[in-house]
Design an enzyme around this catalytic site. Sequence first.
Site, short mmCIF file in Angstrom:
data_model
loop_
_atom_site.label_atom_id
_atom_site.label_comp_id
_atom_site.label_asym_id
_atom_site.label_seq_id
_atom_site.Cartn_x
_atom_site.Cartn_y
_atom_site.Cartn_z
N THR A 1 83.03 -14.54 -37.36
CA THR A 1 82.20 -13.84 -36.38
C THR A 1 81.51 -14.87 -35.50
O THR A 1 81.57 -16.08 -35.75
CB THR A 1 81.11 -13.00 -37.07
OG1 THR A 1 80.17 -13.88 -37.74
CG2 THR A 1 81.70 -12.02 -38.09
N LYS B 1 67.82 -14.38 -46.28
CA LYS B 1 68.68 -13.50 -47.07
C LYS B 1 68.17 -13.36 -48.50
O LYS B 1 68.30 -12.30 -49.11
CB LYS B 1 70.12 -14.02 -47.05
CG LYS B 1 70.77 -13.95 -45.66
CD LYS B 1 70.75 -12.54 -45.08
CE LYS B 1 71.46 -12.44 -43.76
NZ LYS B 1 71.43 -11.08 -43.18
N TYR C 1 68.04 -19.42 -42.56
CA TYR C 1 68.98 -18.34 -42.83
C TYR C 1 69.07 -18.00 -44.31
O TYR C 1 68.92 -16.83 -44.69
CB TYR C 1 70.36 -18.70 -42.26
CG TYR C 1 71.37 -17.59 -42.42
CD1 TYR C 1 71.34 -16.47 -41.59
CD2 TYR C 1 72.35 -17.64 -43.40
CE1 TYR C 1 72.25 -15.43 -41.73
CE2 TYR C 1 73.27 -16.61 -43.55
CZ TYR C 1 73.22 -15.51 -42.71
OH TYR C 1 74.13 -14.49 -42.86
#
Length: 238
Positions: A196, A165, A161
């Site tokens: 989220t 990014k 991850y």
Amino acid sequence: MNGKRTALITGANKGIGLETARQLGQQGMTVLDGERGARAVATLRGESIDARFIALDVTDAASIAEASRMIERDLGRLDVLVNNAGIILGRPKPSETRLDDVRRVFEVNVFAAIAVTNAMLPLLRRASPAARIVMVSSEIGGLSNHGDPDWTYAWFNAIAYPASKTALNMVTVQYAKELAATGIKVNAADPGYTATDLNGNRGTQTVAEGARASVRLALLDDAGPTGGFYDARSQVPW
């Protein structure tokens, strides 16, 4: 052709993407939900927002091409593109990382953003005033942060991850350089630690707060920046 400004938000069926669509819609834009989000569109329409469903799988070239054709046919142009779609497949230690998982994360978080941007660029070039492109990144992707022992997320130790990014930040800079003369502004947004599904709803911000960075960059005026990395208030370290 729709006379209103139009925004396409990928991954807008829930979370920050849905809230980004809501806030842009509240600004009078026609918002296109670029995911499997018919229910989300119905929700936004119930709030008197001009929302439209676009069937778009960001990892499928044919789906991206068809979405571009539909926007051209029905609307003629695109004013804002928010590459919001993203995934995280756990947080294993670097030494325990599966290459297949890294590939899957990059497929959505990086390669899809490039594919969608390239497909939509002819429509974005037709916008007047010039279009805005927002790449939804994360401060987790900032290299300088990981060298700071006092950083809030100094404990974060994984590959897929954050590396995706970091790569997306470079993608942002390169598009900004190419498009600088056109007036199209391309920036990376840091939503912050928002509750989220991506983090099991453990984030400390609401989705309304998390969407503000993307909305701010989508609504930049002609004097606004390009090729930068920003949260809702200020510049974020690369």
